[in-house]
Design a protein around this motif. Structure first.
Motif: not given
Lengths: 410, 64
Positions: A286, A343-347, A360-361, A364, B53-54
């Motif tokens: 991620e 930990e926080e990753n709203r990319h 996307s699935n 990944r 958070a994701n």
């Protein structure tokens, strides 16, 4: 690598060229310099007028605003969508659903979503593991390998060919066509390029006809039977979607895998952490997606409008640089650092809003397995100092050669 | 603690389902929804916060 037909860039704020080798090589610095000089949205007259917004907020708002920004041209070219002969216009576009606008978009997308949902994609895991191991077996005992040419470029091609029902051995052909569509945006429209486009169309027409006559359990047969608004898909729609699935799935995932391996070849601490703790790989992937997001999309301005103080004209191109949004320090702590246990990753590597990457699935899954198998087989590797790593140009960015030295194998 | 996925915002990125399958599931279209009326069993609070958070679409909310 040659410059585009537009020549060298004189000023990145007013004359940028996202198709140039200079942009591919220096984009992180170019974005930072632009933002630091108070220019959060750059403009160029190239490609008939193009905008480059750089903040997460702007990219997010354009991606959501389908009233003012059309998807009918997802890849910037020298011709505006309305200038392309025999083109299917909005709201369908030539390659639905990526080129479609609401309300047509919703129907065209719903058709495909089940085939790419996590529960349909997860069962491909063992096959992807097998493909990755086979590619490494084929390298033999060589100490010098190219992880782009011998590994990452083959994985998505082999998987999508099997899903669509096209011959897996035609991988080289697919990659040639993908390159034609995505990397040559600023090149001259030569006879040779036109000839290659014709070959691509003829190839697809042949296989689609073959599927019509001999239906089987694959995505092409599924598309030929699928219905939209109570009617079978038009042939143009079905073929357009095949083109989309082939093009969208190959270059992008190849780039994502390649960038991840490049990071691990150049950051031995991160590599060792993942070798010792393979459970961390999904979180690290991620972060690779955030920091090295391969894909920039494009929109077309529907009518003259003002946006954040600039005057956009009807039919201007607007780039959606998700990779720049992913490095916006207003949205991400330590945005410029690659933190593999972030930990926080709203990319936004797979986009935002209604056009979230359909595959996307699958992407990944392929990235996770590719990294996992590579580290299992090659726990220690580095970039070959005598060779060059080269990067693609255009709206999909990733390494096209990755000369590595294998320092240990398992 | 309760979690909720706003179906109008969810675009099927599937981050919540990947990170906290005890709390979220996805339908045939890959769109997420909360399990067990959103009630977070004791001990899974951190997983709920991780999912929030994701989410790239800011579609998840938590009520404490």
């Amino acid at each position: 690598m040659s410059e585009t037909v537009y020549g060298p860039v004189t000023d990145w704020a007013t004359d940028f060229d996202h198709g140039s080798p200079a942009y591919a090589a220096n984009q992180h610095k170019i974005w930072d310099d632009l933002k630091n000089s108070g220019c959060p949205i750059a403009h160029t007259e190239r490609y008939g007028g193009t905008w480059l917004p750089l903040t997460h907020e702007m990219v997010h708002s354009i991606a959501y605003d389908t009233d003012h920004f059309s998807s009918e041209g997802p890849v910037v070219g020298q011709l505006k969508p309305s200038e392309v002969p025999d083109r299917i216009g909005a709201p369908i576009g030539p390659v639905p659903p990526i080129s479609s606008d609401p309300p047509f978009h919703n129907e065209a997308r719903r058709l495909l979503l089940p085939a790419f949902s996590p529960k349909m994609i997860d069962p491909w895991r063992d096959e992807v593991i097998e493909i990755c191991n086979k590619l490494i077996d084929d390298m033999g005992d060589a100490d010098h390998i190219d992880a782009a040419l011998q590994y990452s470029q083959h994985i998505p091609v082999m998987v999508i060919a099997r899903m669509l029902g096209l011959p897996v051995e035609d991988g080289d052909k697919f990659r040639g066509w993908v390159n034609l569509v995505l990397s040559g945006i600023g090149e001259e429209r030569t006879e040779e390029r036109m000839q290659k486009f014709m070959e691509f169309n003829e190839y697809l027409a042949y296989h689609v006809t073959d599927h019509k006559e001999n239906p089987r359990e694959d995505l092409i047969s599924f598309l030929l039977n699928a219905e939209i608004f109570g009617e079978k898909l038009s042939l143009e729609h079905a073929v357009g979607t095949v083109i989309l699935l082939l093009i969208a799935g190959i270059d992008t995932t190849w780039s994502g895998i390649g960038s991840s391996l490049w990071h691990l070849a150049t950051n031995s601490v991160d590599r060792r952490r993942l070798v010792e703790n393979p459970d961390m790989i999904p979180t690290a992937v991620e972060e690779f997606l955030r920091a090295y997001a391969p894909v920039t999309m494009a929109r077309v301005v529907k009518e003259d409008m003002e946006f954040h103080g600039v005057q956009m004209k009807k039919e201007d191109w607007v780039l959606l640089p998700f990779p720049a949004a992913n490095r916006d320090d207003k949205q991400f702590a330590n945005a410029h650092e690659v933190v593999i246990d972030r930990e926080e990753n709203r990319h936004a590597a797979f986009g935002l809003g209604i056009h979230r990457c359909l595959g996307s699935n699958l992407a990944r899954l392929e990235m996770n397995v590719a990294v996992e198998v590579f580290l299992q087989r090659f726990p220690d590797f580095s970039v070959d100092a005598n060779e060059m790593v080269t990067w693609s140009t255009g709206q999909v960015r990733g390494p096209r050669t990755l000369p590595f030295v294998v320092n240990a194998r398992a | 603690m309760r979690v909720h996925v706003d179906p109008a915002k969810c675009q099927g990125h599937n981050r919540c389902y990947a990170l906290a399958p005890e709390l979220f599931d996805v339908d045939d279209y890959g769109n997420a929804f909360e399990l067990n009326d959103g009630v977070v069993p004791a001990g899974l609070e951190d997983k709920a916060r991780l999912a929030l958070a994701n989410c790239p679409e800011f579609a998840i909310s938590i009520e404490e």
